[in-house]
Design an enzyme around this catalytic site. Structure first.
Site, PDB file in Angstrom:
ATOM      1  CG  ASP A   1       8.761  -2.559   6.330  1.00  0.00           C
ATOM      2  OD1 ASP A   1       8.261  -1.435   6.122  1.00  0.00           O
ATOM      3  OD2 ASP A   1       8.200  -3.453   6.978  1.00  0.00           O
TER       4      ASP A   1
ATOM      5  CE  LYS B   1       2.264  -0.647   7.028  1.00  0.00           C
ATOM      6  NZ  LYS B   1       2.971  -1.464   8.008  1.00  0.00           N
TER       7      LYS B   1
ATOM      8  CD  GLN C   1       2.143  -4.088  10.532  1.00  0.00           C
ATOM      9  OE1 GLN C   1       2.079  -3.730   9.364  1.00  0.00           O
ATOM     10  NE2 GLN C   1       2.540  -3.274  11.499  1.00  0.00           N
TER      11      GLN C   1
END
Ligand code: NAD
Length: 284
Positions: free
Chosen positions: A120, A53, A97
């Site tokens: 997200d 990422k 995460q």
């Protein structure tokens, strides 16, 4: 018949190039897009995902702010960090995460992220917007899967789409996105009776299960588009999807590989969400 392979790696590069242009336009206005990635603990797979990422951020011209915290971090401390990122004008997107250590409630933490920075797409506000058909910051894996279908020219409207898996981060949002594009949608899960009888009706089959090569050729309608979301590690260390690739490829019309399919698209869509969040952010 041999299916067209939808090359997620190549498509993701294209999407990232498009994001680079959007990011450069923002930077010219003094608004450099910024993504904060929060990693708690030292799960090796998570560290790999975070590195990919961060690399994608660099390629697209997105500034990344990494927060690495020890596994023993208290939930309250993590929530404070998120509050600080919510208030930081340089940060337009926040990603925590997963998985988090077991003493931390992931739902509490994810719901603390400001909706405007929820790149997200996991907050209830973002998922609610998706349910109600509004373009918000949508979850990246299903939106990457949709873009793969669209750019590969797979017809969606009026077709029967079957999604295997009902998680809030993949299966359910994928089903909503297909519905939004006027597919007739069926969601299957671990309690579905006679799964192959259902999947054989699918013009579009999205597999988000987490079971290596569970979807076999006899479960696939000839000519179907098969999107393999699964990422499974085999005993020999290699990665494979939920789909038994070679036999299914011989029967399907389109198929996504693992690796090199939905995975890279997920990261590209994350960067796209960061840039959308930056465009929408109020000017300071
Ligand atoms: P999950 O474990 O939350 O959900 C799995 C779903 O599969 C459940 O809804 C369950 O009902 C269903 N299922 C399990 N066994 C089944 C069976 N025998 N028959 C029918 N349905 C069954 O997983 P998830 O988070 O939705 O992820 C699914 C897979 O996608 C995993 O392999 C994960 O690693 C992968 N994934 C990939 C990406 C990516 O970027 N490519 C992103 C997220 C998840």
């Amino acid at each position: 018949m041999s299916a067209i392979i939808i090359d997620g790696a190549a498509m993701a590069r294209q999407v990232l190039d498009e994001q680079k242009i959007r990011a450069a336009q923002l930077a010219q206005q003094g608004r450099v897009p910024g993504l904060a990635v929060v990693l708690v603990g030292d799960d090796p797979a998570s560290a790999v995902y975070v590195r990919s990422k961060t690399r994608a951020c660099r390629e697209a011209g997105v500034q990344s702010f990494d927060t690495r915290l020890p596994a023993a971090t208290a939930e309250a401390e993590l929530l404070q960090r998120i509050d600080a990122l919510n208030a930081d004008p340089r940060v337009h997107g926040i990603l925590v995460q997963l998985p988090l250590p077991p003493h931390i409630n992931a739902v509490t933490v994810l719901q603390r992220i400001a909706a405007a920075k929820d790149v997200d797409g996991f907050t209830w506000r973002s998922l609610g917007a998706l349910l109600d058909g509004h373009a918000g910051l949508a979850p990246c894996t299903p939106s990457g899967s949709m873009l793969m279908l669209e750019r590969a020219g797979v017809p969606i409207a009026g077709r029967h789409a079957v999604v295997i898996g009902r998680s809030s981060i993949v299966g359910k949002p994928a089903a909503l996105m297909l519905l939004e594009r006027n597919a007739t949608v069926t969601i299957c899960h671990s309690r579905t009776v006679d799964l192959p009888a259902v999947t054989r009706q699918a013009d579009i089959l999205v597999c988000a299960i987490g079971k290596p090569r569970m979807v076999t050729a006899d479960m696939v309608k000839p000519g179907a588009a098969v999107i393999d979301v699964g990422i499974n590690r085999l005993p020999d260390g290699k990665l494979c999807g939920d789909v038994d690739f070679e036999p299914v490829r011989a029967r399907a019309g389109w198929i996504t590989p693992v690796p090199g399919g939905v995975g890279p698209m997920t990261i590209a869509m994350l960067i796209a969400n960061v840039i959308t969040a930056t465009e929408r952010a109020p000017l300071c």
